[in-house]
Design a protein around this motif. Structure first.
Motif, PDB file in Angstrom:
ATOM      1  N   ILE A 119       0.729  -1.257  -0.039  1.00  0.00           N
ATOM      2  CA  ILE A 119      -0.058  -0.045  -0.043  1.00  0.00           C
ATOM      3  C   ILE A 119       0.902   1.317   0.002  1.00  0.00           C
ATOM      4  N   VAL A 120       1.835   1.180   0.910  1.00  0.00           N
ATOM      5  CA  VAL A 120       2.813   2.205   0.880  1.00  0.00           C
ATOM      6  C   VAL A 120       3.420   2.776  -0.422  1.00  0.00           C
ATOM      7  N   MET A 121       3.951   1.759  -1.074  1.00  0.00           N
ATOM      8  CA  MET A 121       4.708   1.835  -2.335  1.00  0.00           C
ATOM      9  C   MET A 121       3.573   2.177  -3.344  1.00  0.00           C
ATOM     10  N   GLN A 122       2.446   1.658  -3.312  1.00  0.00           N
ATOM     11  CA  GLN A 122       1.323   1.961  -4.403  1.00  0.00           C
ATOM     12  C   GLN A 122       0.877   3.543  -4.445  1.00  0.00           C
ATOM     13  N   ALA A 123       0.798   3.949  -2.995  1.00  0.00           N
ATOM     14  CA  ALA A 123       0.203   5.275  -2.629  1.00  0.00           C
ATOM     15  C   ALA A 123       1.557   6.428  -3.005  1.00  0.00           C
ATOM     16  N   SER A 124       2.839   5.865  -2.852  1.00  0.00           N
ATOM     17  CA  SER A 124       3.621   6.918  -2.841  1.00  0.00           C
ATOM     18  C   SER A 124       3.687   7.996  -3.940  1.00  0.00           C
ATOM     19  N   ILE A 125       3.645   7.361  -5.252  1.00  0.00           N
ATOM     20  CA  ILE A 125       3.687   8.305  -6.400  1.00  0.00           C
ATOM     21  C   ILE A 125       2.651   9.445  -6.113  1.00  0.00           C
ATOM     22  N   ALA A 126       1.266   9.006  -6.091  1.00  0.00           N
ATOM     23  CA  ALA A 126       0.163   9.946  -6.043  1.00  0.00           C
ATOM     24  C   ALA A 126       0.488  10.845  -4.674  1.00  0.00           C
ATOM     25  N   LEU A 127       0.906  10.094  -3.600  1.00  0.00           N
ATOM     26  CA  LEU A 127       1.170  11.171  -2.293  1.00  0.00           C
ATOM     27  C   LEU A 127       2.185  12.189  -2.580  1.00  0.00           C
ATOM     28  N   VAL A 128       3.339  11.959  -3.016  1.00  0.00           N
ATOM     29  CA  VAL A 128       4.371  12.863  -3.231  1.00  0.00           C
ATOM     30  C   VAL A 128       3.905  13.880  -4.244  1.00  0.00           C
ATOM     31  N   ALA A 129       3.160  13.689  -5.264  1.00  0.00           N
ATOM     32  CA  ALA A 129       2.605  14.527  -6.281  1.00  0.00           C
ATOM     33  C   ALA A 129       1.502  15.538  -5.369  1.00  0.00           C
ATOM     34  N   ALA A 130       0.827  14.768  -4.373  1.00  0.00           N
ATOM     35  CA  ALA A 130      -0.539  15.564  -3.655  1.00  0.00           C
ATOM     36  C   ALA A 130       0.169  16.698  -2.723  1.00  0.00           C
ATOM     37  N   VAL A 131       1.442  16.221  -2.279  1.00  0.00           N
ATOM     38  CA  VAL A 131       1.862  17.324  -1.176  1.00  0.00           C
ATOM     39  C   VAL A 131       2.259  18.688  -2.098  1.00  0.00           C
ATOM     40  N   GLY A 132       2.723  18.506  -3.312  1.00  0.00           N
ATOM     41  CA  GLY A 132       2.981  19.590  -4.205  1.00  0.00           C
ATOM     42  C   GLY A 132       1.683  20.254  -4.569  1.00  0.00           C
ATOM     43  N   THR A 133       0.645  19.519  -4.908  1.00  0.00           N
ATOM     44  CA  THR A 133      -0.664  19.980  -5.151  1.00  0.00           C
ATOM     45  C   THR A 133      -1.153  20.903  -4.146  1.00  0.00           C
ATOM     46  N   VAL A 134      -0.988  20.480  -2.872  1.00  0.00           N
ATOM     47  CA  VAL A 134      -1.608  21.039  -1.751  1.00  0.00           C
ATOM     48  C   VAL A 134      -1.219  22.408  -1.763  1.00  0.00           C
ATOM     49  N   PHE A 135       0.016  22.815  -2.058  1.00  0.00           N
ATOM     50  CA  PHE A 135       0.531  24.328  -2.035  1.00  0.00           C
ATOM     51  C   PHE A 135      -0.326  25.172  -3.202  1.00  0.00           C
ATOM     52  N   VAL A 136      -0.684  24.328  -4.102  1.00  0.00           N
ATOM     53  CA  VAL A 136      -1.058  25.164  -5.679  1.00  0.00           C
ATOM     54  C   VAL A 136      -2.686  25.304  -5.177  1.00  0.00           C
ATOM     55  N   MET A 137      -3.508  24.222  -4.400  1.00  0.00           N
ATOM     56  CA  MET A 137      -4.877  24.392  -4.212  1.00  0.00           C
ATOM     57  C   MET A 137      -5.137  25.262  -2.694  1.00  0.00           C
TER      58      MET A 137
END
Ligand code: ATP
Ligand code: ATP
Ligand code: MG
Ligand code: MG
Lengths: 304, 333, 499, 356
Positions: free
Chosen positions: A38-56
């Motif tokens: 689960i951690v590995m599968q979620a990692s890609i989206a999670l990393v991208a989501a961290v940056g996206t939060v700044f934009v949102m």
């Protein structure tokens, strides 16, 4: 009181899912191997989501993610010539350039950022599909990064830095102010354009890292690299209770809660062996229900 | 004279963009130098324009609608199959099939639109989220219903995809869309809410209800698009893969973005049509000059950026023009 | 007494824990002007909003024209003959003037739900003409008109169907002299036609001049209903704040006093089409006022000085370090504060805590490296809020829940936090009650003593005369005169230069 | 078939433990996807194995995630079509680490190093690929034999191993038989794209005599035929050769539009799947994978097409009898045996199965 309940719904939903799947999958959910998955599968989206939060947080939607991921991967591959470390650095560089592109179109072109991002998503996908058509872009080396501890470390560092920047520095605080009232932010002596750009740069950095993680899972850059990343991230962040309008209510924890919820839901339903025709329906119902309960409607003048 | 000037001013860009592009294409590619090629592009643009009008209502009012792609597929499959069943059961033949298909497409299109609108209205969550959720459900339904077989009708039944019916249908929808947007209360209200929901509300418009209505309205156009595309292709298969229908949404949005940028003061419905022609021209151009068709996306993406920035930063161009003129004056002096 | 048209009895309105209006009973009479005064947050807008159908009362009954009255929406109230002019913009960008004027009733022009554009424009033109708005073309997008014109168009719209009740909530504060006069005319006309009028205003002189009766609210509670000679500013002021007003309201001294040192100067500042060739010098410890009509360009001068508008030509120089001010962040970095006229839109972060509002401009002061400690933020916010005496639960409270005056205190606290040395104030007391006003005036005097300079714009002549060391007058974007502080300076002197 | 031993011979069909197999599959809505979905479910019931399906993903990353989840779910074998060459390596490694068997079909492994690594993976059970390249060439030949000189081509995703074979087969075939390719566009899942593209062919290249298409799924083939029918051209004046069977292909043959239709890869999926079951149940143990290949069927006339539609492209019909299926899950099954099953995949086999 109702406010409090609403705020804990995303995390409560996550916990309920974890408990539910722990009890109903005959112990398969709570195995070390599965949690690692689960951690590995979620990692890609999670990393991208961290940056996206700044934009949102400053009230923009970044729709470029998927296409930008494909574009930066392709360009990084072509220039690095298949050298893994060079690829990673270049993926981040091109990720940042993609972010800057959206920022420039938005700020100097005065076009809503999601439109600029949409175009980038479109064009990036096209470039990737065209370029990968002429050669097979594999970096077999990258497979060695496809390791739980590597992924965990990357996620921990990215989220940790993201958390710090978002909550304890001007970069994050200003995003929230801009999201609340851009005019007042400018008149408080804060350079709105500069901080918006910084948000897109951060989003570009995380995108580059996400591209590298994606590569290590798929070994090759293809026309489908990063497909639907933008919608996955958006879905996950909404599950995590993010406000679509940005502003001071934005929390970076939405990234971690939302992405984990999203991937645990996928995982659990497969462990159940659910009829695949109905998986998406269950996912959608859960998604709509969670958001309906957790959303803070008072943050919106009009729910967009 | 004044009105002529006004028309030119209003429609200049919307007409010029596709025409210039077409001329450019004629220059670079000898194959396209035929009336048939131009005509073909226009015919191909009819259906995307209709879809664009539906998307336009949503974009104007600030709705995010990811569901429209899935709704179209589901509408086509349901309407097509029902119409076939009814036609076979009542032995209506082709002449009976067509009206039945029209009615069913529009009806089912509206019903699905109303479902999305109602979900937004009652759940009170952002349209982005509602539409993604319902998109997933509807995509699944396309795979579950009729065992995922979709719909395939034979050429005899594809009357509305052929001349002159396709043009007649398009003309009727064009008039309908223009009336809806410019002559009906709902069109006014959509524009009002899109621009300032708070003030619109104090003027007796319920912005939430209207946003839901816009979603429902887009269902009419989705239904009509289903009708046109089934009549043109004869086939609709189930959506493959999660979010497999999202690409269609983005295609339509690109088309509308171009349309909004070039419409100027003229009829926006025409602008969107011109936008559709531009996108189709680009696609045909790619093929004609032998570029891989995947490159379409790049060209369209770049085009939309140019058009959007161009229209929102017209001030910059004016400034540039003024500067050049000043320079010229200086030189002359 | 004239015939009663509306009777509101035992009205209550609560927003969560806030009791905005508590047990208020009053009547409106035909052809009578009722003034509604009270401090910021005393519930004036809330009370009138309930009559206008913006939201329903928590408790209470209204009787209108002899029948029970429960409006479900603004439109319903409007249809019943109650028109409400709010202070906010009431028109929509991107639509034509005519479309704006008939928003929500477009389909009454034409048959079968179709809208007849030609008829719509013709009717709009008629109404505009009746209201003397000859310069407005109803087929043009409303974006082409100024705030003031748009407000007048809105006013014309509300009068197009003869109202039975007209509510005017602080509308005049946003208008120029000419606009205000037009509103006064309208009030007189309507009064003559028998319309009941409810006016909310902080301009007590205006209230005295216009009103037949004045109702006073304090903290949402009815205090008094004044008639005839009782309606005078001193009396009203006292009743509003519930105590005698101590000391002088404006500055007590009448000497023009500042140090010789110039801290900031503007040279040949121009913004095309707005103002031209404005030059001035601001001295240490000086209060420099700008006076003029609302559209004379003075607000924009301040914005340009602060760096929020790019001048077409001319420069603003901060003398210390010879810094050219060209954007807001440079100005703030150099300790310049700007308090905009439109508080809600331009200076406040509404759904954000008071703390975040106060520290917004001074994070550089408390950051260590790039780290900003939440505790330091809190300490700074609490300290500055205490100086400004912000009425609040704690600094974590949302700014949007404060009343107008307290919002303004928060804005000032933000600039105190940054140790600002120059305050640019655009109508700093606009829409603010007398208590807070006095507080701001005392603060300005303190600034002078500390050598802090103030650049202010005001639409109230008395305020300028009462506070400024020097007054620069403007008309149609150009400088028309300059007055030094003196006891003999009168409103008439200044007005002669601005009209 | 040679091996007709009853079911009680070995573990086949009556295993005491219910083994679990993960099935990563592209979708069950087109003829092939639907048929195999039904066939596999039927065989699973017959053989007492449990299937865990994951449908609808096309990227290595998503296939890998599904594979990992299946391993967590307790699957002892994973079957998939590697949509990208690297998927072989990634999913193969995940399986190897977990000690889970895996089988692939329908795709060649283009990269030699990956192929080597996979073949060295002790848990790989089958690698079945279909000879799409020669098949595509044969289809071009069908057109060439009808005297066609100028065609347009609908190409496929050039990094999908199978599509590459098909693209190359078409282009090389055209060279070989002296056919000129006038224009090309790439398939998408939206039938409108196909219709527009074919219309563009018709207007840009009035001298076009035929259309080659690497794919007929998701409405592509139906749209090609419909567009041609609606073009006002004389029926059969343009000949179509397309991969993938589709709805209405029999009529298309009858009217003369369709000249060649390749289909029926379902058998290789079934063989790969059954061999995996066989291995998971512990009946067979071999060094290295079975390397098998299939020559799909090219149909050139309406009668064969009709037969094909009725018996192959029909999820309701089990073309392989229960005895056939059980025969493929025996300790005696070896590479040669499975290859013989695949070699037996001809229109004659279908005819006899249909009659028997
Ligand atoms: N116009 C200027 N005049 C003087 N110094 C400047 C100017 N612009 C930047 N600097 C200096 O450059 C450095 C970086 O300033 P900058 O404003 O970019 O960073 P920041 O303080 O992190 O951001 P912000 O001011 O937007 O919050 C600071 O030390 C600042 O004092
Ligand atoms: N929508 C709302 N939600 C929560 N509180 C509100 C709302 N509207 C008003 N209030 C609160 O109700 C009280 C009365 O506000 P109101 O706007 O009626 O005051 P006012 O007399 O018009 O003040 P001002 O002169 O500043 O306009 C204030 O404490 C205000 O904060
Ligand atoms: Mg008020
Ligand atoms: Mg700084």
């Amino acid at each position: 009181m109702r406010d409090k309940i609403r705020k804990i719904i995303p995390i409560a939903g996550l916990l309920i899912l974890i408990i539910l799947f722990s009890l109903t999958t005959g112990g398969k959910f709570f195995t070390w191997q599965n949690l690692k998955n689960i951690v590995m599968q979620a990692s890609i989206a999670l990393v991208a989501a961290v940056g996206t939060v700044f934009v949102m947080a400053h009230n923009n939607l970044d729709f470029s993610l998927g296409g930008a991921c494909a574009l930066s991967s392709v360009l990084a591959y072509l220039i690095s010539g298949g050298n893994l470390w060079l690829f990673i650095i270049l993926a981040i560089v091109f990720g940042v350039l993609c972010g800057l592109f959206t920022a420039v179109i938005h700020i100097y072109g005065r076009v809503p950022a999601f439109m600029g991002g949409l175009c980038l998503m479109f064009a990036g996908r096209g470039v990737a599909q065209t370029a990968t058509a002429s050669r097979y872009m594999m970096i077999a080396d990258s497979g060695k990064l496809n390791n739980f501890w590597v992924f965990l470390a990357v996620v921990a560092v990215v989220f940790g830095i993201g958390y710090f920047l978002f909550n304890y520095t001007k970069i994050g605080k200003y995003q929230k102010l801009i999201g609340t009232n851009p005019r007042a932010t400018d008149l408080s002596g804060i350079s709105v354009n500069k901080y918006k750009t910084i948000a897109f740069v951060i989003s570009g950095i995380t995108l580059g890292i996400a591209s590298s993680l994606a590569l290590s899972r798929s070994l090759a850059v293809t026309g489908n690299t990063g497909l639907n990343l933008e919608t996955d991230v958006l879905l996950a962040l909404s599950l995590g209770g993010i406000s679509m309008a940005g502003g001071s209510a934005t929390r970076i924890r939405s990234a971690i809660i939302g992405v984990l919820t999203y991937y645990i839901l996928n995982n659990g339903m497969l462990l159940w062996g659910m009829n695949p025709d109905y998986v998406d329906i269950v996912k959608a119902v859960f998604f709509l229900a969670t958001v309906s309960i957790s959303i803070d409607r008072s943050e919106y003048d009009l729910i967009a | 004279m004044k009105t002529v000037l006004k028309v030119i001013k209003s429609y200049g860009l919307a007409v010029a963009s596709p025409v210039v592009l077409m001329l450019l294409l004629l220059l670079v590619s000898p194959e396209t130098r035929s009336f048939a090629a131009v005509w073909n592009v226009i015919l191909q643009s009819l259906a995307p324009a209709v879809l664009g009008w539906g998307v336009l209502f949503n974009m104007k009012i600030g709705n995010w609608d990811f569901s429209i792609g899935a709704r179209i597929v589901l509408t086509t499959i349901l309407a097509g199959n029902f119409a076939m069943q009814i036609t076979t059961a009542l032995n209506l033949g082709v002449a009976g099939f067509v009206p039945v298909l029209i009615v069913l497409s529009v009806l089912i299109g509206i019903i699905l639109g109303v479902i999305v609108g109602a979900a937004y209205y009652f759940l009170q969550i952002p349209t982005l989220i509602v539409s993604i959720g319902l998109m997933l459900i509807m995509e699944s339904l396309t795979r579950i219903l009729y065992n995922g077989a979709g719909i395939h009708i034979s050429n005899d039944y594809m009357v509305l995809g052929k001349m002159p019916w396709n043009l007649i249908l398009f003309a009727v929808i064009f008039v309908f869309a223009s009336i809806l947007y410019y002559k009906r209360k709902v069109g006014y209200s959509v524009r009002a809410v899109g621009s300032n929901p708070v003030v619109a509300k104090t003027n007796g418009i319920n912005p939430k209800l209207l946003k839901a209505e816009a979603l429902a309205l887009s269902g009419i156009f989705a239904g009509l698009y289903s009708l046109m595309s089934l009549s043109a292709t004869g086939v609709q298969s189930a959506v493959q893969g999660t979010m497999g229908s999202a690409a269609a949404v983005f295609d339509a949005m690109m088309c509308v973005l171009i349309g909004m940028s070039i419409a100027g003061q003229g009829n926006i419905m025409f602008g969107v049509f011109a936008g559709a022609i531009v996108t189709q021209l680009l696609k045909m151009g790619m093929m004609a000059i032998g570029l891989p068709t995947t490159f379409n996306k790049v060209v369209i993406g770049v085009f939309v950026v140019i058009f959007m920035v161009g229209s929102s930063r017209a001030d910059l161009f004016q400034k540039l023009g003024a500067k050049l003129r000043r320079k010229k004056d200086e030189v002359n002096a | 007494m004239a015939e009663t048209i509306l009777k509101a009895e035992h009205m209550f309105k609560e927003f969560g824990a806030t009791k905005a209006v508590t047990d208020v009973t009053f009547e409106l009479h035909k052809g009578t002007v009722l003034g509604l005064v009270g401090e910021n947050g005393s519930g004036k807008s809330t009370l009138s909003s309930m009559i206008a159908g913006v939201y329903p009362p928590t408790k209470g009954e209204m009787t209108y024209k002899g029948k029970a009255y429960k409006p479900g929406s603004v439109l319903e109230a409007r249809k019943a003959g109650i028109q409400y002019l709010t202070q906010e913009q009431g028109t929509i960008d991107g639509m034509t003037v005519a479309e704006n004027m008939f928003l929500g009733e477009e389909d009454s022009f034409g048959k079968g739900g179709m809208v007849n554009m030609r008829k719509l424009i013709a009717r709009a033109r008629e109404i505009l003409r009746e209201n003397g708005l000859l310069n407005v073309d109803p087929s043009q997008p409303i974006d082409n008109y100024s705030f003031e014109d748009r407000k007048m168009i809105e006013t014309a719209r509300s009068l197009s169907k003869q109202p039975d009740i007209l509510i005017i909530d602080e509308t005049t504060t946003a208008l120029s002299k000419k606009g205000v006069e037009r509103i006064y005319e309208i009030i007189a006309e309507q009064k003559a036609k028998g319309t009941a009028i409810l006016i909310i205003s902080h301009d007590l002189a205006e209230v005295q001049h216009l009103c037949d009766e004045v109702m006073i609210l304090r903290d949402g509670v009815f205090i008094d209903l004044l008639h005839g000679d009782d309606i005078n500013p001193d009396n009203m002021r006292q009743k509003m704040i519930g105590r005698e007003f101590e000391g002088s309201y404006y500055r007590a001294d009448f000497t023009c006093s500042y140090e010789n040192e110039v801290v900031l100067s503007a040279k040949d500042l121009s913004v095309d089409g707005v103002f031209h060739d404005i030059s001035f010098e601001l001295h240490k410890g000086e209060i420099l006022g700008f006076g003029g009509l609302s559209d004379c360009g003075m607000h924009e001068v301040l914005k340009t000085v602060f760096g929020a508008i790019k001048p077409t030509h001319g420069t603003v120089t901060l003398h210390e370090g010879n810094v050219k001010l060209h954007n807001t962040s440079t100005s703030v970095r150099h300790k310049i504060a700007y308090i905009p006229k439109d508080r809600d839109k331009e200076s406040l972060f509404q759904p954000t805590s008071i703390k975040d509002n106060i520290v917004a401009s001074s994070l550089d002061k408390i950051k260590k490296g790039i780290f900003i400690s939440p505790r330091a933020e809190r300490r700074m916010a609490e300290e500055k809020a205490a100086i400004m005496e912000v009425k609040m639960q704690n600094v974590a409270q949302m700014a949007k829940d404060l009343s107008g005056g307290n919002k303004q205190k928060v804005v000032i606290a933000k600039w105190l936090a940054n140790d600002s040395r120059i305050f640019i104030m655009d109508c700093p007391t606009r829409g603010i009650d007398v208590g807070v006003k006095a507080k701001i005036y005392r603060l300005m005097e303190e600034f002078k003593q500390q050598g802090i300079s103030v650049l202010m714009v005001s639409e109230e002549m008395m305020e300028l005369i009462g506070m400024a060391d020097r007054i620069i007058t403007m008309k149609d974007g150009r400088r028309t005169g300059e007055f030094l502080r003196s006891e003999s300076l009168s409103e008439a002197d200044i007005i002669s230069k601005i009209i | 078939t040679t091996n007709n031993t009853p079911a009680n011979n070995g573990n086949a069909g009556g295993a005491d433990v219910k083994h679990k197999i993960g099935m990563i599959w592209y979708g069950n809505t087109d003829p092939m996807g639907g048929t195999f979905y039904a066939w596999a479910n039927h065989a699973a019931e017959l053989l007492n194995v449990e299937l865990v399906w994951h449908l609808g993903d096309y990227t290595t990353e998503a296939e890998l995630s599904a594979c990992e989840q299946m391993i967590s779910a307790g699957c002892e074998g994973v079957y998939f079509i590697p949509m990208d060459t690297a998927a072989n390596l990634q999913l193969g490694n995940a399986c190897k680490d977990a000690g889970v068997y895996w089988a692939v079909s329908n795709r060649d492994i283009l990269d030699e190093s990956i192929k080597e690594a996979c073949y060295a993976n002790p848990y790989m059970v089958t690698h079945i690929w279909d000879d799409s390249y020669n098949l595509a060439k044969n289809m071009v030949k069908v057109l060439a034999d009808q005297g066609i000189k100028k065609v347009c081509m609908i190409s496929g995703d050039p990094k999908d191993a199978m599509m590459v074979d098909r693209n190359n087969g078409f282009t090389d075939g055209c060279k070989e038989y002296g056919i000129e390719i006038l224009g090309t566009f790439q398939t998408e899942t939206d039938a409108k794209v196909t219709t527009d593209g074919v219309n563009n062919f018709l207007t840009l290249y009035p001298d076009m005599q035929g259309i080659l298409s690497v794919s007929g799924t998701a409405g592509t083939a139906e749209a090609i035929i419909s567009t041609l029918e609606g073009s006002g051209k004389e029926a059969g004046s343009i000949k179509v050769a397309t991969f993938d069977t589709f709805d209405g292909n029999k009529e298309a043959f009858e009217k003369g539009w369709l000249a060649a239709n390749a289909g029926g890869y379902t058998s290789e999926c079934l063989v790969a799947f059954l061999a995996l079951v066989n291995r998971v149940q512990g009946n067979i143990k071999t060094e290295g994978p079975f390397k098998l290949h299939l020559t799909p069927i090219v149909i050139t006339n309406a009668e064969e097409m009709d037969l094909f539609s009725k018996y192959v492209d029909n999820p309701e019909v089990q073309l392989y009898s229960d005895a056939d299926i059980k025969a493929m899950v025996q300790s005696t099954c070896d590479e040669a045996y499975y290859q013989s099953v695949l070699d037996n995949w001809t229109i004659e086999f279908i005819k006899s199965a249909a009659n028997g």
